[in-house]
Design a protein around this motif. Structure first.
Motif, PDB file in Angstrom:
ATOM      1  N   SER A 131      -6.601  21.326  -3.028  1.00 27.85           N
ATOM      2  CA  SER A 131      -6.661  22.556  -2.250  1.00 27.85           C
ATOM      3  C   SER A 131      -5.688  22.471  -1.081  1.00 27.85           C
ATOM      4  CB  SER A 131      -8.076  22.790  -1.727  1.00 27.85           C
ATOM      5  OG  SER A 131      -8.989  22.927  -2.801  1.00 27.85           O
ATOM      6  N   LEU A 132      -5.167  23.614  -0.669  1.00 23.71           N
ATOM      7  CA  LEU A 132      -4.263  23.636   0.462  1.00 23.71           C
ATOM      8  C   LEU A 132      -4.981  23.093   1.694  1.00 23.71           C
ATOM      9  CD1 LEU A 132      -1.382  24.513   1.182  1.00 23.71           C
ATOM     10  CD2 LEU A 132      -2.322  26.697   1.951  1.00 23.71           C
ATOM     11  N   GLY A 133      -4.380  22.145   2.368  1.00 29.57           N
ATOM     12  CA  GLY A 133      -5.007  21.489   3.509  1.00 29.57           C
ATOM     13  C   GLY A 133      -5.651  20.171   3.166  1.00 29.57           C
ATOM     14  N   GLU A 134      -5.790  19.869   1.889  1.00 33.07           N
ATOM     15  CA  GLU A 134      -6.397  18.609   1.456  1.00 33.07           C
ATOM     16  C   GLU A 134      -5.305  17.553   1.280  1.00 33.07           C
ATOM     17  OE1 GLU A 134      -9.277  17.000  -2.210  1.00 33.07           O
ATOM     18  OE2 GLU A 134      -8.359  18.983  -2.294  1.00 33.07           O
ATOM     19  N   PRO A 135      -5.450  16.357   1.851  1.00 29.87           N
ATOM     20  CA  PRO A 135      -4.397  15.348   1.744  1.00 29.87           C
ATOM     21  C   PRO A 135      -4.364  14.716   0.358  1.00 29.87           C
ATOM     22  CG  PRO A 135      -6.266  14.439   2.923  1.00 29.87           C
ATOM     23  CD  PRO A 135      -6.572  15.903   2.712  1.00 29.87           C
ATOM     24  N   TYR A 136      -3.161  14.340  -0.035  1.00 25.61           N
ATOM     25  CA  TYR A 136      -2.971  13.601  -1.280  1.00 25.61           C
ATOM     26  C   TYR A 136      -2.944  12.114  -0.951  1.00 25.61           C
ATOM     27  CZ  TYR A 136      -0.798  11.741  -5.495  1.00 25.61           C
ATOM     28  OH  TYR A 136      -0.540  11.008  -6.628  1.00 25.61           O
ATOM     29  N   LEU A 137      -3.737  11.352  -1.678  1.00 22.19           N
ATOM     30  CA  LEU A 137      -3.870   9.922  -1.409  1.00 22.19           C
ATOM     31  C   LEU A 137      -3.417   9.105  -2.604  1.00 22.19           C
ATOM     32  CD1 LEU A 137      -7.441   9.966   0.199  1.00 22.19           C
ATOM     33  CD2 LEU A 137      -5.227  10.120   1.369  1.00 22.19           C
ATOM     34  N   LEU A 138      -2.700   8.030  -2.319  1.00 21.77           N
ATOM     35  CA  LEU A 138      -2.218   7.130  -3.349  1.00 21.77           C
ATOM     36  C   LEU A 138      -2.199   5.730  -2.750  1.00 21.77           C
ATOM     37  CD1 LEU A 138      -0.883   7.244  -6.278  1.00 21.77           C
ATOM     38  CD2 LEU A 138       1.300   7.129  -5.084  1.00 21.77           C
ATOM     39  N   SER A 139      -2.431   4.732  -3.572  1.00 24.65           N
ATOM     40  CA  SER A 139      -2.398   3.358  -3.094  1.00 24.65           C
ATOM     41  C   SER A 139      -1.494   2.535  -4.005  1.00 24.65           C
ATOM     42  CB  SER A 139      -3.809   2.757  -3.086  1.00 24.65           C
ATOM     43  OG  SER A 139      -3.765   1.390  -2.723  1.00 24.65           O
ATOM     44  N   VAL A 140      -0.553   1.820  -3.396  1.00 22.60           N
ATOM     45  CA  VAL A 140       0.290   0.892  -4.139  1.00 22.60           C
ATOM     46  C   VAL A 140      -0.165  -0.521  -3.792  1.00 22.60           C
ATOM     47  CG1 VAL A 140       2.625   0.036  -4.510  1.00 22.60           C
ATOM     48  CG2 VAL A 140       2.236   2.483  -4.158  1.00 22.60           C
ATOM     49  N   GLU A 141      -0.542  -1.279  -4.816  1.00 18.87           N
ATOM     50  CA  GLU A 141      -1.038  -2.633  -4.608  1.00 18.87           C
ATOM     51  C   GLU A 141       0.010  -3.639  -5.072  1.00 18.87           C
ATOM     52  OE1 GLU A 141      -4.702  -2.851  -6.703  1.00 18.87           O
ATOM     53  OE2 GLU A 141      -5.697  -1.325  -5.467  1.00 18.87           O
ATOM     54  N   VAL A 142       0.366  -4.556  -4.172  1.00 17.44           N
ATOM     55  CA  VAL A 142       1.403  -5.552  -4.462  1.00 17.44           C
ATOM     56  C   VAL A 142       0.780  -6.943  -4.343  1.00 17.44           C
ATOM     57  CG1 VAL A 142       3.725  -6.335  -3.898  1.00 17.44           C
ATOM     58  CG2 VAL A 142       3.074  -3.968  -3.424  1.00 17.44           C
ATOM     59  N   TYR A 143       1.036  -7.772  -5.347  1.00 17.78           N
ATOM     60  CA  TYR A 143       0.392  -9.090  -5.420  1.00 17.78           C
ATOM     61  C   TYR A 143       1.448 -10.194  -5.462  1.00 17.78           C
ATOM     62  CZ  TYR A 143      -2.301 -12.985  -7.444  1.00 17.78           C
ATOM     63  OH  TYR A 143      -2.877 -14.197  -7.686  1.00 17.78           O
ATOM     64  N   ASN A 144       1.227 -11.210  -4.642  1.00 20.97           N
ATOM     65  CA  ASN A 144       2.070 -12.410  -4.632  1.00 20.97           C
ATOM     66  C   ASN A 144       1.296 -13.558  -5.290  1.00 20.97           C
ATOM     67  OD1 ASN A 144       3.671 -14.607  -4.132  1.00 20.97           O
ATOM     68  ND2 ASN A 144       3.266 -14.657  -1.915  1.00 20.97           N
ATOM     69  N   PRO A 145       1.619 -13.915  -6.533  1.00 19.79           N
ATOM     70  CA  PRO A 145       0.847 -14.959  -7.234  1.00 19.79           C
ATOM     71  C   PRO A 145       1.289 -16.386  -6.883  1.00 19.79           C
ATOM     72  CG  PRO A 145       2.516 -14.092  -8.691  1.00 19.79           C
ATOM     73  CD  PRO A 145       2.658 -13.332  -7.403  1.00 19.79           C
ATOM     74  N   THR A 146       2.311 -16.527  -6.025  1.00 15.71           N
ATOM     75  CA  THR A 146       2.837 -17.860  -5.716  1.00 15.71           C
ATOM     76  C   THR A 146       2.064 -18.508  -4.572  1.00 15.71           C
ATOM     77  OG1 THR A 146       4.447 -17.151  -4.053  1.00 15.71           O
ATOM     78  CG2 THR A 146       5.099 -16.975  -6.364  1.00 15.71           C
ATOM     79  N   ASP A 147       2.385 -19.744  -4.305  1.00 13.18           N
ATOM     80  CA  ASP A 147       1.732 -20.501  -3.223  1.00 13.18           C
ATOM     81  C   ASP A 147       2.470 -20.382  -1.898  1.00 13.18           C
ATOM     82  OD1 ASP A 147      -0.297 -21.474  -4.905  1.00 13.18           O
ATOM     83  OD2 ASP A 147       1.053 -23.032  -5.660  1.00 13.18           O
ATOM     84  N   THR A 148       3.550 -19.597  -1.862  1.00  8.84           N
ATOM     85  CA  THR A 148       4.318 -19.457  -0.622  1.00  8.84           C
ATOM     86  C   THR A 148       4.406 -17.982  -0.239  1.00  8.84           C
ATOM     87  OG1 THR A 148       6.384 -19.318  -1.890  1.00  8.84           O
ATOM     88  CG2 THR A 148       5.696 -21.504  -1.111  1.00  8.84           C
ATOM     89  N   PRO A 149       4.497 -17.697   1.055  1.00  7.64           N
ATOM     90  CA  PRO A 149       4.637 -16.301   1.493  1.00  7.64           C
ATOM     91  C   PRO A 149       5.956 -15.707   0.994  1.00  7.64           C
ATOM     92  CG  PRO A 149       4.066 -17.740   3.331  1.00  7.64           C
ATOM     93  CD  PRO A 149       4.441 -18.632   2.196  1.00  7.64           C
ATOM     94  N   VAL A 150       5.967 -14.395   0.802  1.00 10.02           N
ATOM     95  CA  VAL A 150       7.166 -13.665   0.384  1.00 10.02           C
ATOM     96  C   VAL A 150       7.463 -12.607   1.434  1.00 10.02           C
ATOM     97  CG1 VAL A 150       8.195 -12.155  -1.352  1.00 10.02           C
ATOM     98  CG2 VAL A 150       6.754 -14.079  -2.063  1.00 10.02           C
ATOM     99  N   GLU A 151       8.664 -12.664   1.988  1.00  8.50           N
ATOM    100  CA  GLU A 151       9.065 -11.699   3.006  1.00  8.50           C
ATOM    101  C   GLU A 151      10.087 -10.721   2.424  1.00  8.50           C
ATOM    102  OE1 GLU A 151       7.761 -11.538   5.961  1.00  8.50           O
ATOM    103  OE2 GLU A 151       6.601 -13.410   5.897  1.00  8.50           O
ATOM    104  N   GLY A 152      10.238  -9.598   3.120  1.00  4.44           N
ATOM    105  CA  GLY A 152      11.308  -8.659   2.784  1.00  4.44           C
ATOM    106  C   GLY A 152      10.974  -7.646   1.711  1.00  4.44           C
ATOM    107  N   THR A 153       9.747  -7.689   1.172  1.00  2.00           N
ATOM    108  CA  THR A 153       9.338  -6.688   0.183  1.00  2.00           C
ATOM    109  C   THR A 153       9.037  -5.371   0.905  1.00  2.00           C
ATOM    110  OG1 THR A 153       8.412  -8.422  -1.196  1.00  2.00           O
ATOM    111  CG2 THR A 153       7.710  -6.178  -1.665  1.00  2.00           C
ATOM    112  N   SER A 154       9.317  -4.258   0.253  1.00  2.00           N
ATOM    113  CA  SER A 154       9.023  -2.962   0.855  1.00  2.00           C
ATOM    114  C   SER A 154       8.552  -1.977  -0.204  1.00  2.00           C
ATOM    115  CB  SER A 154      10.254  -2.404   1.570  1.00  2.00           C
ATOM    116  OG  SER A 154      11.322  -2.240   0.652  1.00  2.00           O
ATOM    117  N   VAL A 155       7.767  -1.030   0.243  1.00  7.16           N
ATOM    118  CA  VAL A 155       7.351   0.090  -0.600  1.00  7.16           C
ATOM    119  C   VAL A 155       8.072   1.333  -0.089  1.00  7.16           C
ATOM    120  CG1 VAL A 155       5.434   1.547  -1.346  1.00  7.16           C
ATOM    121  CG2 VAL A 155       5.113  -0.931  -1.112  1.00  7.16           C
TER     122      VAL A 155
END
Length: 844
Positions: free
Chosen positions: A28-52
């Motif tokens: 409906s007009l006035g109702e916000p659209y919601l979306l979620s992007v889930e990003v997973y790092n399966p490694t044992d070290t942090p990962v920098e520089g990723t962006s959505v």
């Protein structure tokens, strides 16, 4: 969560999660659209520089674009919520991408949604309907389709829960559970059912039940006693719930018995229905209105012998474009109806637009839908039921997967919003007439009157071509422009000029609402532009504009020229403030050229536009127009050839490949016969070569075609495998010269001149080698067409300095014995004489 990408040992996984608690992606007009992007790092070290990175686009273009950097801890999921607050009605698309630090895309997701306002047709003036297969869907899909039907606002649905095979699978064994549920759910949302029953069950057949072809017993004449009992039973049971009954779907192309037996069966069933319920409205099985074996004269034979005492609705099917709709109604439907002296409502109870059609796509489907619904009452139609609610699948080559208002995953297309806008704007209004005598020939305008809303007059209009232009609308004194809205239902700019209103009208329908009871007295242009601005590869192009004054007072306009999406176009226009007297016009000349190194996209739906703005002394409103820009193709001018016609190659000529679906026009795109579909380049494709000398335009077209059929005479040349050429010259631009060449059954080259302009040296009729040297040769699956067309054949004495416009068609017949499809350089056959359906060329 699936692995989506990796770099330098780094693995990132991602998924997109929309709001799963919603039945539909309609907001409906006035109702916000919601979306979620889930990003997973399966490694044992942090990962920098990723962006959505995410971008929201609407019918109008990009609305917003944002980027959010994220840090990914080891073995953790990071959720990036995306919230968008739409400000307009209509269709939206969100594109979200996950990128690594090196800029590579890990994953990308595209989702569409629509924003609406509640609307509902009561079916009081016109029936706004749908064809669907909702009743037989699994529970989760069924619930979603019902929610979509409800929100769309239609008043009737054509569906088959009362199909004979389902309701009486064995004689005397009745099953109404699904029909009862479906009717209950439709009643809950205020939608009526147009029932259809067809395909004889085995127990009631007269054909061979052991045949491997089910059509040989399911689509032939059933036992009369069986169908009479069935018709009586369902009509009596649903007496107060179902009024419209249709027996068989498209019998003119799918009924296997003689046509007279269909008429006898229909008469028996319709009589039984009306005896059980005198208020029932039996309708013929919706005719496809296509002449095809085994009964090419089915409609002609059946209509005169249907029982008119029981026949309450004439139903037929309509597909393809708005122009096709008008043509089919006038040439096929209305003659049959008038000849039988019928006086019953005419329904399109199945119709739509397949997005695989040439020039198709989601934007075209939306516009064609609106045109059909707006103009349907003008043709005399009482209902239009759109096919389909939802795509049947996702295969890019399967036509049945491209008719829906929403995709197979329930994401809406622009056509869903366009249909909802039609209903919101017109469903409570009554059609009262067209504006044919008050508007120019290139504008389609239709009037509706809504007595319940301040006695409003509604104008729905669009103009031919690809451009928009400013128009002046005059109304009687007590009618004032109250609102102007576009195809998506959003407000568009309008203003006052003297005693009338100024609005912009383009190829996509718009709606203007006038408060008061006064009628519309005039719809007139303020500006005339060329259909397109054709830019020479070198030098300046002179462009002519005409300013009009449709008012009864002097006008003093100022014109401005810009090209916001293509700054490489340089405009030259002398500043002036002309005076245009009432009823007069004024021609303004401008020059356009390409800046050094500029490049313009010359194909596709998003061609660059020139913007023309008109401003007036006594108005703060700027009237605007947009015109497509194209660059002319270059044709090399060579020394004369020693023998004619030459076989051109890419070494000495301009080459144009025609080997994709965009170049195919399929005559049977909306029909079920698979043999009549395009099956790829091996079925039909071509390469055209163009070159010139001082006396001739040389054309070679090499065609790959797996099956060859030959015309028997020149006049029917286009109905078999052949090459057709249409040329417009600057000397007589309104009258193209059209000719064709082919092999006949004796493998001899033949030709025919279909029409000629007034200056042409050709004569209509047989094309001779003395007038136009030509050859046609076939080796295996390759046919080579060559001709040398004298410039004097199109009315020129030498290569036209202003260039020329060309279209060509490679016709293909195959097994059907008549043309099934054709390749075309640009446009389609319905518009081949309009300038925008030709490609411009200059000799250089």
């Amino acid at each position: 969560m699936g692995q989506a990408g990796q770099s330098s040992g780094e693995k990132i996984q991602a998924r997109c999660a929309p709001q799963l608690d919603r039945l539909t992606q309609i907001y409906s007009l006035g109702e916000p659209y919601l979306l979620s992007v889930e990003v997973y790092n399966p490694t044992d070290t942090p990962v920098e520089g990723t962006s959505v990175i995410w971008r929201v686009s609407s019918w109008y273009g990009t609305e917003t674009e944002q980027s959010q950097p994220i840090a990914l801890p080891p073995k953790k999921v990071v959720k990036v919520p995306i919230t968008y607050q739409p400000t307009k009605l209509g269709w939206y698309e969100i594109d979200a991408q996950v990128k690594r630090s090196d800029g590579q895309t890990v994953a990308g997701y595209t989702r569409s949604f629509a924003v609406d306002m509640p609307t509902k047709s009561r079916g009081s003036h016109f029936r706004y309907g749908l064809c669907s297969h909702t009743w037989r869907k699994p529970a989760d899909e069924y619930a979603k389709e019902m929610a979509l039907i409800d929100r769309l606002g239609v008043d009737i649905v054509r569906d088959g829960p009362l199909d004979w095979n389902v309701s009486e699978p064995r004689q005397g064994e009745w099953n109404f559970e699904m029909a009862d549920r479906f009717l209950d759910d439709l009643a809950r949302i205020g939608v009526e059912l147009q029932a259809i029953f067809s395909d004889t069950p085995k127990w009631a057949r007269t054909g061979n039940p052991d045949s491997p072809d089910a059509s040989s017993w399911a689509r032939v004449t059933p036992r009369e006693d069986a169908i009479v009992e069935f018709a009586q039973t369902i009509s009596k049971r649903y007496k107060s719930r179902v009024r419209y009954w249709e027996y068989f779907n498209e019998p003119d192309i799918s009924w296997r018995s003689p046509p007279q037996q269909y008429a006898a069966t229909w008469n028996a069933a319709a009589t039984a229905i009306r005896e059980s319920n005198p208020e029932a409205m039996p309708m013929n099985g919706g005719f496809a209105m296509v002449r095809r074996q085994p009964n090419p004269r089915f409609v002609d034979d059946v209509v005169p012998i249907l029982n008119t005492a029981q026949w309450k609705v004439f139903a037929y099917h309509d597909y393809n474009t708005f122009e096709n709709m008008v043509d089919r109604y006038r040439k096929a439907v209305r003659p049959v109806y008038d000849k039988a002296r019928l006086d019953i409502p005419i329904w399109v109870n199945e119709g739509g637009f397949n997005m695989l059609l040439p020039g198709g796509g989601e934007r075209t489907q939306a516009a064609e839908l609106a045109k059909k619904y707006i103009a349907a009452p003008w043709l005399g139609l009482h209902a239009y039921l759109w096919y389909d609610l939802r795509d049947d699948g996702v295969e890019p080559e399967n036509k049945e997967h491209h008719f829906g208002l929403v995709k197979s995953n329930f994401q809406p297309k622009p056509s869903y919003s366009a249909y909802q806008t039609v209903i919101r704007e017109l469903a409570s209004a009554k059609y009262v007439g067209s504006l044919q005598d008050k508007a120019p020939a290139n504008v389609s305008g239709f009037l509706y009157y809504e007595a319940e809303s301040d006695s409003a007059t509604i104008v729905a209009a669009w103009r031919d071509g690809k451009n928009s232009a400013p128009f002046w609308i005059a109304a009687e004194s007590d009618a004032k422009l109250k609102a102007a809205r576009d195809l998506m239902g959003n407000p568009i700019a309008s203003g006052r000029l003297k005693s009338g209103s100024v609005v912009e009208i383009g190829p996509e329908p718009v709606y203007f609402q006038f408060a008061g009871t006064g009628g519309i007295t005039a719809l007139r242009p303020l500006l005339e532009t060329p259909a397109s601005i054709i830019l020479a590869p070198r030098g300046a192009t002179t462009v002519r504009f005409i300013l009009y004054n449709p008012t009864d007072e002097e006008l003093h306009p100022v014109m401005e020229l810009t090209s916001p999406d293509m700054p490489g176009i340089v405009w030259e226009l002398s500043p002036c403030r002309p005076t245009i007297t009432p009823g007069a016009s004024l021609t303004i000349m401008a020059k356009a050229s390409l800046a050094e190194g500029a490049h313009i996209q010359t194909s596709g739906n998003q061609q660059p536009k020139a913007r023309i703005t008109l401003k007036y002394d006594d108005s703060d409103f700027a009237a605007a127009s947009q015109v497509s820009c194209r660059i002319a193709g270059g044709v090399p001018v060579l020394p004369p050839f020693t023998s004619l016609p030459p076989v051109l190659t890419s070494a000495n000529a301009t080459a144009i490949k025609l080997d994709t679906r965009d170049a195919i026009y399929n005559l049977f795109s909306a029909e079920i016969n698979e043999v009549n579909q395009w099956h790829g380049p091996g079925d039909l494709s071509a390469t055209a070569f163009l070159a010139a000398d001082e006396n001739y335009l040389h054309i070679t077209v090499k065609v790959e075609d797996d099956i060859q059929t030959y015309p028997s005479s020149g006049p029917n040349l286009s109905e078999r495998d052949s090459l057709e050429i249409s040329l417009r010259s600057p000397e007589d631009p309104e009258n193209p010269t059209e000719l064709g060449i082919a092999l006949n059954g004796a493998q001899k080259a033949m030709g025919w001149v279909f029409r000629r302009n007034g200056l042409s040296s050709l004569v209509a009729g047989n094309l001779t080698q003395e007038n136009v040297p030509f050859t046609v040769q076939r080796e295996g699956n390759l046919t080579t067409y060559c001709l040398s067309l004298p410039w004097k054949a199109i009315g020129s004495q030498k290569p036209p300095a202003q260039g020329f416009h060309l279209n060509l068609y490679v016709n293909d017949a195959d097994r059907s014995g008549a043309r099934k499809q054709w390749l075309r350089l640009v446009g389609d056959a319905s518009g081949q004489r309009k300038e925008e359906f030709y490609r411009p060329f200059v000799c250089q």
